[in-house]
Write a protein that holds these residues in place. Structure first.
Motif, PDB file in Angstrom:
ATOM      1  N   ASP A 244      -5.466   7.909  -3.932  1.00  0.00           N
ATOM      2  CA  ASP A 244      -4.605   7.770  -4.782  1.00  0.00           C
ATOM      3  C   ASP A 244      -3.848   9.255  -4.771  1.00  0.00           C
ATOM      4  O   ASP A 244      -3.067   9.252  -6.106  1.00  0.00           O
ATOM      5  N   HIS A 272       2.970   5.207  -5.354  1.00  0.00           N
ATOM      6  CA  HIS A 272       2.182   5.958  -5.244  1.00  0.00           C
ATOM      7  C   HIS A 272       1.407   5.837  -3.712  1.00  0.00           C
ATOM      8  O   HIS A 272       1.620   7.455  -3.857  1.00  0.00           O
ATOM      9  N   HIS A 296      -3.247   2.595   1.956  1.00  0.00           N
ATOM     10  CA  HIS A 296      -4.418   1.979   1.907  1.00  0.00           C
ATOM     11  C   HIS A 296      -4.269   0.791   1.428  1.00  0.00           C
ATOM     12  O   HIS A 296      -4.829  -0.416   0.404  1.00  0.00           O
ATOM     13  N   HIS A 297      -2.688  -0.103   0.655  1.00  0.00           N
ATOM     14  CA  HIS A 297      -2.825  -1.663   0.071  1.00  0.00           C
ATOM     15  C   HIS A 297      -1.813  -2.487   1.147  1.00  0.00           C
ATOM     16  O   HIS A 297      -1.673  -2.890   0.112  1.00  0.00           O
TER      17      HIS A 297
END
Ligand SMILES: [Fe+2]
Length: 374
Positions: A244, A272, A296-297
């Motif tokens: 993040d 992000h 990662h999303h």
């Protein structure tokens, strides 16, 4: 005319040949020792080299624990390896303790007659020490350990030639151990710096305390059940810590908003992952972890962001971080909702397995959870 002693000449030649062979072996073993930066691997190779070069039954490396003023057996080759691993000696105790304390090598061809010989190890391992050779492992005059070879094969005794070769080997072991230690320290320093950076960014968001560390813990727990290579585990650890990092570019009013985000704010947050990837792309050594941060999303069915990648197109690091990240988000409190109970979150992971999350990653997560590692 002077008579030539042919037999004497032949035996001399044989001795020279043997010496050349051993020197070649020493050089080969030194190369093997110094071709890894993994501390554990260096220690293992040092044992093997000691046994081979000294033509001994067993070789061991004892390392000094400065704090406790003790020597401990790291590994020992031979049949009774497991027994010998647990033994520690005080500095000054036994032959190895004497060598460590005095920084001088020793050959003991009759241990029974040497008052320094410590019978405890033999007693605990049912191993009979017939003779041994022991040299200090020194880094800049500081003894960091002791290299030992026990029981010369063919019932022979250790001699001065062995001692000189063994001392050279110990010097190489010292270099290899020190290099590995420095490399390990560098890696740790890098990781801690990355972690501090991530925590500093996390601090801007008052609702996510400890998130980075938990995600890292969960990711590594998952990795245990996915047969990742050691190097992939290293990348995963860093990717988890930095996943993040791109939130540094998200405005405070959005990041710190206690209420649910509206679609526009949510779009701002979505940047992000791309931003995080852009930041770490500047570091050449972090090339391998960029996909873990960037994707990662993403979701298996293609409904994630930033690229809408599907299934196998999503890199494994990203798939792992996704599960770890979501589980932590589900189980921690937010100002607008209470965190779920662990078992409820697990059910949710199962429900979304194959659509949002990778099936194998969810299975690995559940295995780790059932073993109490999460
Ligand atoms: Fe994220």
């Amino acid at each position: 005319m002077k008579k030539i002693d042919l037999n004497g000449l032949v035996s001399k030649l044989n001795r020279i040949e043997e010496r050349v062979e051993r020197l070649a072996l020493l050089s080969q073993l030194s190369q093997i020792l110094n071709s890894t930066l993994n501390h554990q691997e260096v220690r293992r190779r040092a044992m093997e080299a000691a046994t081979q070069l000294m033509k001994a039954e067993v070789g061991s490396l004892l390392l000094v624990n400065e704090e406790k003023q003790q020597l401990y057996f790291e590994v020992a080759l031979g049949d009774r390896e497991e027994d010998i691993k647990t033994i520690t000696l005080n500095l000054g105790e036994g032959i190895a303790g004497w060598v460590a304390q005095n920084g001088k090598p020793l050959i003991v061809n009759d241990p029974e007659k040497d008052s320094r010989f410590f019978k405890g190890v033999d007693e605990r391992t049912e191993f009979k020490t017939r003779n041994l050779i022991c040299v200090p492992v020194k880094v800049k005059e500081n003894v960091i350990g002791v290299l030992e070879a026990i029981n010369k094969q063919r019932k022979e005794e250790f001699d001065q030639e062995d001692l000189s070769l063994f001392t050279s080997l110990a010097d190489q072991v010292a270099i290899a151990l020190d290099n590995a230690r420095l490399y390990q320290e560098l890696e740790e320093m890098f990781f801690q710096t990355a972690e501090s950076l991530a925590i500093a960014i996390e601090k801007r968001d008052p609702y996510t305390g400890g998130h980075t560390q938990r995600v890292t813990l969960y990711s590594l727990a998952i990795a245990k059940y996915l047969q990742l290579k050691p190097v992939e585990k290293k990348w995963l650890k860093i990717a988890s810590v930095l996943h993040d990092i791109g939130k540094i570019g998200v405005e405070d009013k959005i990041l710190r908003k206690p209420e649910r985000l509206n679609p526009e704010e949510f779009n701002a947050i979505k940047h992000h992952s791309d931003m995080g990837a852009e930041i770490i792309e500047h570091v050449r050594q972090l090339k391998e972890i960029v996909p873990g941060v960037k994707y990662h999303h993403e979701k298996i069915d293609g409904s994630g962001y930033p690229n809408g990648l599907k299934g196998e197109d999503i890199p494994i690091l990203a798939k792992i971080v996704a599960v770890a990240d979501t589980y932590d988000a589900m189980t921690t409190d937010r100002p607008y909702r209470k965190g779920m109970a662990k078992d409820v979150a697990i059910e949710e992971l199962k429900r979304c397995s194959g659509t949002q999350f990778d099936k194998e990653v969810v299975e690995a997560f559940i295995q780790a959870y059932q073993r109490g590692e999460i």
